[in-house]
Design an enzyme around this catalytic site. Structure first.
Site, PDB file in Angstrom:
ATOM      1  N   HIS A  19       0.856  -1.174   0.000  1.00 42.84           N
ATOM      2  CA  HIS A  19       0.000   0.000   0.000  1.00 42.84           C
ATOM      3  C   HIS A  19       0.898   1.231   0.000  1.00 42.84           C
ATOM      4  CE1 HIS A  19      -3.919  -2.074   1.567  1.00 42.84           C
ATOM      5  NE2 HIS A  19      -3.845  -2.046   0.248  1.00 42.84           N
TER       6      HIS A  19
ATOM      7  N   ASP B 258       1.148   4.160   1.303  1.00 45.84           N
ATOM      8  CA  ASP B 258       1.657   4.883   2.470  1.00 45.84           C
ATOM      9  C   ASP B 258       2.776   4.136   3.184  1.00 45.84           C
ATOM     10  OD1 ASP B 258      -0.404   3.061   3.102  1.00 45.84           O
ATOM     11  OD2 ASP B 258      -0.824   4.035   5.010  1.00 45.84           O
TER      12      ASP B 258
ATOM     13  N   HIS C  89      -0.083   4.695  13.101  1.00 40.64           N
ATOM     14  CA  HIS C  89      -0.933   4.535  11.928  1.00 40.64           C
ATOM     15  C   HIS C  89      -2.361   5.025  12.206  1.00 40.64           C
ATOM     16  CE1 HIS C  89      -2.756   2.546   8.365  1.00 40.64           C
ATOM     17  NE2 HIS C  89      -1.530   2.690   7.868  1.00 40.64           N
TER      18      HIS C  89
END
Length: 305
Positions: A64, A66, A271
């Protein structure tokens, strides 16, 4: 030698003015590891005064953006800085194709060898080892294939107690290494001198577990049990558990539950969803279960052990 963790970025998905996507720099036994590489990582590395040339191993949890969109730019910067030494990149199967495609389309010449260690197994495996350090995968449960990583110092050599050793003329310099390794000394007449009399305990070995994006997953507990520090994602508060499950994430309460059951020394949350402007609500929830829970701070360096 001490082990240090530097938080380069810790927020989810979209970079903000005050925080960057996930990335961490771990210095363990003079080894320098980069963990995840979200957008803006190399800028954060500059701010933290991380020497680019020191990094020979990069660990990517999943593909992903990020967690990996900063990787092509960092590798390109390595070339511009004149890197010649090989770079090892560990990550999910497909990471080589992603990087090669970007470099081909942009006509980026690396100028040094990049060695990809592609992962696809569902069990914890050792992926790196040298004389002092070993690294294991921590299989996680996200929307796509994802691993955390366990970094562990190997047992250190014992310290020689020269005051005691000097009492025995039979013990020579050539015997010192065996003593450091914990072996007893045996004299010519067969007398055994216990190692504990001739040496002292070394500093305890330390360990760090990085658990990236994942649903609550109890079977990781046996892998991370008793680590000094655990980083575990906590994207949502527990009142949004359904959303956490749907998106493949954990709540602060769930991260704390893992920490408690694994009997870790310290929990660092991370996160976070951008819906939370005041992140203290995360530690408020986590500390109900695991009091030694903390928020990360951008560019903060934490001593482990």
């Amino acid at each position: 030698m001490s082990t240090y963790l530097t938080i380069l970025g810790f927020n989810s998905a979209i970079p903000t003015i005050n925080s960057s996507p996930t990335s961490q720099f771990l210095e363990m036994e003079e080894r320098h590891f980069l963990i995840d590489c979200g957008e803006g990582t190399q800028v954060q590395m500059r701010k933290a005064k991380v020497r680019f040339s020191k990094i020979n191993h990069i660990f990517i949890s999943h593909l992903h953006g990020d967690h990996c969109f900063g990787l092509p730019g960092l590798v390109a910067s390595f070339r511009l800085l004149g890197r010649k030494t090989p770079l090892n990149i560990y990550g999910p199967k497909g990471i080589k194709k992603m990087m090669d495609t970007i470099f081909e389309i942009t006509e980026t010449y690396k100028g040094f060898e990049v060695i990809y260690h592609e992962l696809e197994g569902k069990e914890s495996v050792k992926i790196y080892e040298d004389k002092r350090v070993e690294v294991f995968t921590i299989p996680l449960n996200h929307r796509i294939y994802c691993n955390g990583y366990l970094f562990r110092e190997k047992p250190k050599e014992r310290h020689l107690n020269m005051k005691e050793i000097s009492k025995y003329k039979e013990i020579e310099i050539c015997d010192f290494q065996n003593l450091r390794l914990g072996k007893d000394f045996v004299t010519e007449d067969g007398t055994v001198i216990n190692n504990a009399l001739l040496t002292t305990d070394p500093k305890p070995s330390v360990s760090y577990a990085f658990c990236s994006d994942t649903k609550y997953k109890e079977d990781i507990i046996q892998i991370i049990e008793n680590v000094d520090i655990l980083y575990h994602e906590s994207t949502f508060l527990h009142n949004l558990k359904e959303m956490a499950d749907y998106t493949g994430h954990s709540t602060a309460l769930e991260a704390a539950t893992i920490a408690k059951k694994a009997q870790v020394g310290k929990l660092i949350l991370g996160h976070f969803s951008n819906r939370y402007s005041d992140l203290s609500v995360m530690t408020d929830e986590a500390r109900q279960i695991f009091p030694n829970s903390f928020l990360p701070k951008a560019l903060e360096t934490i001593k482990i052990g």
